[in-house]
Write a protein that holds these residues in place. Structure first.
Motif, PDB file in Angstrom:
ATOM      1  N   LEU A  24      22.387 -68.637  -0.910  1.00  0.00           N
ATOM      2  CA  LEU A  24      22.514 -68.621   0.536  1.00  0.00           C
ATOM      3  C   LEU A  24      22.886 -67.225   1.043  1.00  0.00           C
ATOM      4  O   LEU A  24      22.357 -66.745   2.055  1.00  0.00           O
ATOM      5  N   LYS A  25      23.814 -66.582   0.322  1.00  0.00           N
ATOM      6  CA  LYS A  25      24.211 -65.230   0.720  1.00  0.00           C
ATOM      7  C   LYS A  25      23.046 -64.254   0.615  1.00  0.00           C
ATOM      8  O   LYS A  25      22.871 -63.377   1.474  1.00  0.00           O
ATOM      9  N   ALA A  26      22.234 -64.424  -0.440  1.00  0.00           N
ATOM     10  CA  ALA A  26      21.097 -63.521  -0.610  1.00  0.00           C
ATOM     11  C   ALA A  26      20.119 -63.650   0.551  1.00  0.00           C
ATOM     12  O   ALA A  26      19.600 -62.653   1.075  1.00  0.00           O
ATOM     13  N   VAL A  27      19.847 -64.886   0.981  1.00  0.00           N
ATOM     14  CA  VAL A  27      18.917 -65.099   2.090  1.00  0.00           C
ATOM     15  C   VAL A  27      19.507 -64.552   3.373  1.00  0.00           C
ATOM     16  O   VAL A  27      18.828 -63.882   4.171  1.00  0.00           O
ATOM     17  N   HIS A  28      20.804 -64.826   3.621  1.00  0.00           N
ATOM     18  CA  HIS A  28      21.445 -64.329   4.838  1.00  0.00           C
ATOM     19  C   HIS A  28      21.490 -62.792   4.845  1.00  0.00           C
ATOM     20  O   HIS A  28      21.350 -62.147   5.902  1.00  0.00           O
ATOM     21  N   ARG A  78       9.531 -55.417  -0.132  1.00  0.00           N
ATOM     22  CA  ARG A  78       9.205 -56.187  -1.334  1.00  0.00           C
ATOM     23  C   ARG A  78      10.251 -56.015  -2.418  1.00  0.00           C
ATOM     24  O   ARG A  78      10.591 -56.971  -3.141  1.00  0.00           O
ATOM     25  N   ALA A  79      10.762 -54.814  -2.521  1.00  0.00           N
ATOM     26  CA  ALA A  79      11.772 -54.552  -3.557  1.00  0.00           C
ATOM     27  C   ALA A  79      13.022 -55.388  -3.287  1.00  0.00           C
ATOM     28  O   ALA A  79      13.621 -55.964  -4.214  1.00  0.00           O
ATOM     29  N   PRO A  95       1.752 -60.496   6.496  1.00  0.00           N
ATOM     30  CA  PRO A  95       0.973 -60.200   5.290  1.00  0.00           C
ATOM     31  C   PRO A  95       1.776 -59.345   4.310  1.00  0.00           C
ATOM     32  O   PRO A  95       2.456 -58.392   4.690  1.00  0.00           O
ATOM     33  N   GLY A  96       1.668 -59.696   3.056  1.00  0.00           N
ATOM     34  CA  GLY A  96       2.301 -58.912   2.002  1.00  0.00           C
ATOM     35  C   GLY A  96       3.770 -59.195   1.812  1.00  0.00           C
ATOM     36  O   GLY A  96       4.376 -58.667   0.869  1.00  0.00           O
ATOM     37  N   LEU A  97       4.378 -59.991   2.672  1.00  0.00           N
ATOM     38  CA  LEU A  97       5.820 -60.265   2.542  1.00  0.00           C
ATOM     39  C   LEU A  97       6.044 -61.722   2.137  1.00  0.00           C
ATOM     40  O   LEU A  97       6.627 -62.525   2.844  1.00  0.00           O
ATOM     41  N   GLN A  98       5.510 -62.034   0.996  1.00  0.00           N
ATOM     42  CA  GLN A  98       5.784 -63.339   0.379  1.00  0.00           C
ATOM     43  C   GLN A  98       5.941 -63.132  -1.111  1.00  0.00           C
ATOM     44  O   GLN A  98       5.053 -62.574  -1.763  1.00  0.00           O
ATOM     45  N   GLY A  99       7.091 -63.512  -1.613  1.00  0.00           N
ATOM     46  CA  GLY A  99       7.341 -63.300  -3.028  1.00  0.00           C
ATOM     47  C   GLY A  99       7.681 -64.595  -3.729  1.00  0.00           C
ATOM     48  O   GLY A  99       8.338 -65.471  -3.172  1.00  0.00           O
ATOM     49  N   PHE A 100       7.236 -64.711  -5.002  1.00  0.00           N
ATOM     50  CA  PHE A 100       7.562 -65.901  -5.798  1.00  0.00           C
ATOM     51  C   PHE A 100       7.300 -65.568  -7.250  1.00  0.00           C
ATOM     52  O   PHE A 100       6.599 -64.609  -7.588  1.00  0.00           O
ATOM     53  N   ALA A 101       7.881 -66.391  -8.097  1.00  0.00           N
ATOM     54  CA  ALA A 101       7.694 -66.218  -9.541  1.00  0.00           C
ATOM     55  C   ALA A 101       6.326 -66.779  -9.913  1.00  0.00           C
ATOM     56  O   ALA A 101       6.087 -67.978  -9.793  1.00  0.00           O
ATOM     57  N   VAL A 102       5.431 -65.897 -10.358  1.00  0.00           N
ATOM     58  CA  VAL A 102       4.046 -66.293 -10.590  1.00  0.00           C
ATOM     59  C   VAL A 102       3.935 -67.409 -11.607  1.00  0.00           C
ATOM     60  O   VAL A 102       3.147 -68.345 -11.465  1.00  0.00           O
ATOM     61  N   ALA A 134      16.267 -60.227  -4.790  1.00  0.00           N
ATOM     62  CA  ALA A 134      16.893 -61.522  -4.496  1.00  0.00           C
ATOM     63  C   ALA A 134      16.323 -62.609  -5.394  1.00  0.00           C
ATOM     64  O   ALA A 134      17.060 -63.456  -5.926  1.00  0.00           O
ATOM     65  N   LEU A 135      14.976 -62.608  -5.596  1.00  0.00           N
ATOM     66  CA  LEU A 135      14.366 -63.627  -6.457  1.00  0.00           C
ATOM     67  C   LEU A 135      14.803 -63.464  -7.902  1.00  0.00           C
ATOM     68  O   LEU A 135      14.989 -64.442  -8.635  1.00  0.00           O
ATOM     69  N   THR A 136      14.971 -62.213  -8.334  1.00  0.00           N
ATOM     70  CA  THR A 136      15.355 -61.958  -9.728  1.00  0.00           C
ATOM     71  C   THR A 136      16.807 -62.345  -9.980  1.00  0.00           C
ATOM     72  O   THR A 136      17.147 -62.928 -11.025  1.00  0.00           O
ATOM     73  N   GLN A 137      17.691 -61.999  -9.036  1.00  0.00           N
ATOM     74  CA  GLN A 137      19.121 -62.246  -9.237  1.00  0.00           C
ATOM     75  C   GLN A 137      19.474 -63.732  -9.112  1.00  0.00           C
ATOM     76  O   GLN A 137      20.447 -64.193  -9.718  1.00  0.00           O
ATOM     77  N   HIS A 138      18.699 -64.475  -8.348  1.00  0.00           N
ATOM     78  CA  HIS A 138      19.044 -65.882  -8.109  1.00  0.00           C
ATOM     79  C   HIS A 138      17.841 -66.751  -8.472  1.00  0.00           C
ATOM     80  O   HIS A 138      16.867 -66.849  -7.718  1.00  0.00           O
ATOM     81  N   GLN A 139      17.923 -67.347  -9.657  1.00  0.00           N
ATOM     82  CA  GLN A 139      16.798 -68.157 -10.138  1.00  0.00           C
ATOM     83  C   GLN A 139      16.578 -69.405  -9.278  1.00  0.00           C
ATOM     84  O   GLN A 139      15.508 -70.010  -9.310  1.00  0.00           O
TER      85      GLN A 139
END
Length: 568
Positions: free
Chosen positions: A61-65, A82-83, A109-116, A88-93
């Motif tokens: 929650l803190k990462a998103v906020h 993106r970095a 565009p280009g601002l969507q990240g997820f674990a492939v 945030a995705l790497t630190q919080h599984q």
């Protein structure tokens, strides 16, 4: 005075009452203490669960906020954005997808990240749909309902947080609930309790052991129902509650604690029987002590009470026999005390009642015979006006009685059939002799006058109270099964059964007796006519019963068919 002594001894035995009262108070006090301990344990357990749940949710929650509140996030270069999202995705599984939306609700565009390797394309599409559903009227953190997943996948929810930038926009995060499920899975609440997490609608977010896998809507569970009602009443403020919830087999000892940030609540519940098992154990121990103190007094009470209850039981059986009509019944009167005197008085009363009963029966039978003789004389006075119908009423009564017995009617109804058969034509006393004794077929006007005899008969016997039960046979014996009869035009089962039986007997006798307009028919011909009239004029069941009675009794016509006899 011996009875008084027995009562005195039983009164002394009543000294057990104070013992029972003291034991009961001890049990009640002990129960209250143990119940309070069990509830406090449940309350402490749910508080600990809330802390663990908040700890598991705090990082994601803190990462998103942090991303949403970062100054100038939307104006930074795409690589930087993106970095930061990747970090945030790497630190919080627990965060599986991050998506940025502009002020119009379109994905940037280009601002969507997820674990492939962990997220399927269909899950990304579903994530975007849930996020867009939360964007309208976005004022702060909003949470979607739990997303349905396959059995082998972790459940997820979608979080949406608005950017603090003046031009708007929001960041959506897909939050895996696997860690929350793992936290709850490590919790053990007795042998059959369970802990779970629900959203603001009472739907399951995560659950520990003991919760059926397919149970998603938990709003009907007693604890959750109380939680939802309390949240509505208190505006959803932070709340910790503990107590009894539900009734019967669903009764549980439970507690819940609200997570204000998400509107979720941690719930702990345990079946009441399991939670209060120590209470029941302690109660049994105290109860055994009270029972041991009462046992001696109870044995003494049983010893003395038997000397009183046995005679009373005999009196009870004798009174019931007396009430059921067994006058003259006697009870044992060997005791030499007040109970013995009472028994001898009871026996004397029973003998007197037996004598009165026999006399009453004789009077009733004499009165009933007188009634019957009067009725027969009245019917004969009508039949005597016409030589062709002499004995008709008596014959109809006898045939009606046979039909009633074939239909297994009670004896009282069979007796009423006899009266009804004798009286069915009593109204003909009001028909002028020129019509009643006419030796040829009646004209239409004469027939209309003749059809008044059921109503005349009803008016004759109506004022006679003891004949009230046979009025239907007198008034309605000319009704037809198809509803075209008279005087009331009744149809089918609406015609009283006594009237239907008398109608069949009347028709049978009319067929087998010589009349001015016809000769007596053979039995076979008469039965054929009855069959043709069955279902139109006569009740089919009554006709079948008459035919069975004829087969059993061997009915035959002798002489001029003026007399019907039953062959032996």
């Amino acid at each position: 005075m011996r009875l008084f002594k027995h009562i005195l001894l039983l009164t002394l035995v009543a000294s057990i009452v104070p013992t029972v009262m003291v034991g009961w108070l001890s049990i009640s006090d002990t129960r209250e203490l143990l119940v309070r301990d069990a509830q406090e344990l449940s309350q402490e357990r749910v508080k600990q669960l809330r802390l663990r749940t908040e700890a598991a949710l705090d990082g994601p929650l803190k990462a998103v906020h942090t991303l949403a509140q970062a100054p100038g996030f939307l104006t930074q270069p795409t690589d930087v954005q993106r970095a930061r999202m990747g970090a945030a995705l790497t630190q919080h599984q627990a965060l599986t997808i991050l998506t940025v939306f502009d002020a119009s609700g379109a994905r940037v565009p280009g601002l969507q990240g997820f674990a492939v390797h962990d997220v399927r394309p269909t899950e990304v599409v579903a994530h975007e749909q849930r996020a867009r559903a939360l964007l309208p009227e976005l004022r702060g953190l909003r949470v979607s309902p739990v997303a349905p997943t396959a059995p082998d996948q972790a459940r997820t929810v979608t979080l949406v947080v608005p950017f603090e930038a003046p031009d708007g926009g929001a960041i959506a995060a897909e939050l895996s609930l696997a860690e929350l499920s793992a936290v709850l899975a490590r919790v053990r609440i007795g042998s059959s309790g369970t802990a779970y997490l629900v959203d603001a609608l009472g739907h399951r977010v995560a659950a520990g052991p003991g919760m059926p896998p397919g149970a998603d809507d938990l709003s009907g569970r007693p604890v959750v129902a109380h939680l939802l009602a309390s949240a509505a009443a208190r505006g959803g403020s932070a709340l910790v509650e503990v107590g009894h919830f539900g009734e019967g087999e669903e009764a549980v000892v439970g507690a819940y604690a609200v997570l204000p940030a998400l509107g979720w609540a941690v719930v702990s519940e345990q079946p009441q029987a399991t939670a209060y098992r120590p209470v029941a154990t302690q109660q049994r121990r105290l109860l055994l002590g009270v029972l041991a103190a009462v046992a001696v007094a109870a044995g003494l009470a049983a010893l003395f009470s038997r000397t009183i209850t046995r005679p009373i039981e005999r009196f009870q059986k004798g009174a019931l026999a007396l009430a059921s009509g067994e006058f003259g019944v006697q009870v044992d009167a060997t005791a030499r005390n007040e109970l013995g005197e009472l028994a001898r008085t009871f026996n004397y009363m029973s003998q007197q009642l037996s004598a009165y009963d026999q006399e009453t029966r004789r009077l009733y039978e004499s009165l009933e015979d007188g009634y019957l003789e009067t009725i027969v004389a009245l019917a004969n006075s009508i039949d005597s006006k016409d030589s062709y119908t002499r004995g008709h009423s008596q014959r109809v009564a006898e045939v009606a009685v046979e039909i009633g017995r074939e239909l297994d009617l009670p004896p009282r109804d069979v007796k009423l059939l006899r009266y009804g058969g004798i009286l069915h034509d009593v109204g003909k006393i009001g028909i002028v002799d020129s019509i009643l004794c006419k030796q040829s077929r009646l004209t239409e006007d004469e027939m209309a006058e003749m059809r008044n005899h059921p109503e005349i008969g009803d008016s004759i016997i109506g004022p006679v109270s003891f004949l009230g039960t046979v009025r239907a046979a007198v008034r309605n014996h000319h009704e037809r099964w198809d509803g075209s009869g008279y005087p009331d035009g009744l149809k089918g089962e609406a015609i009283p059964l006594l009237a239907r039986i008398v109608a069949a007997a009347d028709t049978f006798d009319a067929c087998t007796s010589t009349r001015p307009y016809q000769k007596a028919m053979p039995i076979e011909t008469a039965v054929g006519i009855l069959d043709r009239l069955s279902g139109a004029q006569l009740d089919p069941k009554v006709v079948d019963a008459l035919k069975r009675a004829l087969a059993k009794k061997g009915l035959r016509v002798e002489g001029r068919s003026e007399l019907v006899r039953y062959a032996s």
